[in-house]
Design a protein around this motif. Structure first.
Motif, PDB file in Angstrom:
ATOM      1  N   ILE A   5     -26.853  18.172  -3.890  1.00 41.44           N
ATOM      2  CA  ILE A   5     -26.962  17.874  -5.315  1.00 41.44           C
ATOM      3  C   ILE A   5     -25.553  17.849  -5.880  1.00 41.44           C
ATOM      4  O   ILE A   5     -24.773  18.778  -5.665  1.00 41.44           O
ATOM      5  CB  ILE A   5     -27.814  18.917  -6.061  1.00 41.44           C
ATOM      6  N   ILE A   6     -25.253  16.779  -6.592  1.00 39.97           N
ATOM      7  CA  ILE A   6     -23.965  16.670  -7.280  1.00 39.97           C
ATOM      8  C   ILE A   6     -24.250  16.692  -8.771  1.00 39.97           C
ATOM      9  O   ILE A   6     -25.104  15.958  -9.260  1.00 39.97           O
ATOM     10  CB  ILE A   6     -23.226  15.372  -6.894  1.00 39.97           C
ATOM     11  N   SER A   7     -23.531  17.535  -9.478  1.00 36.06           N
ATOM     12  CA  SER A   7     -23.620  17.597 -10.932  1.00 36.06           C
ATOM     13  C   SER A   7     -22.353  16.974 -11.508  1.00 36.06           C
ATOM     14  O   SER A   7     -21.238  17.403 -11.182  1.00 36.06           O
ATOM     15  CB  SER A   7     -23.750  19.050 -11.390  1.00 36.06           C
ATOM     16  N   ILE A   8     -22.546  15.945 -12.329  1.00 38.29           N
ATOM     17  CA  ILE A   8     -21.419  15.260 -12.972  1.00 38.29           C
ATOM     18  C   ILE A   8     -21.712  15.177 -14.460  1.00 38.29           C
ATOM     19  O   ILE A   8     -22.671  14.524 -14.877  1.00 38.29           O
ATOM     20  CB  ILE A   8     -21.224  13.835 -12.399  1.00 38.29           C
ATOM     21  N   ASN A   9     -20.906  15.855 -15.247  1.00 40.06           N
ATOM     22  CA  ASN A   9     -21.094  15.867 -16.706  1.00 40.06           C
ATOM     23  C   ASN A   9     -22.523  16.203 -17.111  1.00 40.06           C
ATOM     24  O   ASN A   9     -23.100  15.572 -17.989  1.00 40.06           O
ATOM     25  CB  ASN A   9     -20.684  14.525 -17.312  1.00 40.06           C
TER      26      ASN A   9
END
Length: 81
Positions: A14-18
């Motif tokens: 999982i990547i969290s971006i902004n």
């Protein structure tokens, strides 16, 4: 731009971006539920390990990215609205 990456298992991350969550290559089945990978010498059922997180972590996913075709990538137990 705040970015964080959480590796779950296999290729699943999982990547969290902004504040947006991107689920990469979900493999969410219970350990051993799927057949072994065909045409390999590994006869162990997949996934090889249990999930390290609760399935609730995937409820707020904004997008899913599949980086390659694979038999296990079609078994997604999430209802995204």
């Amino acid at each position: 731009m705040p970015i964080s990456v959480q590796h779950i298992r296999h290729a699943t991350s999982i990547i969290s971006i902004n504040g947006k969550l991107l689920l990469i290559d979900p493999m969410l089945s219970e350990a051993g539920k799927l057949s072994p990978v065909p045409f390999t010498r590994n006869y162990r059922r997949n996934p090889l390990t249990s999930l390290t997180v609760s399935l609730h972590i995937f409820e707020d996913v904004d997008a899913i990215l599949l980086t390659h075709r694979h038999f296990d990538r079609y078994e997604i137990y999430i209802h995204l609205e």
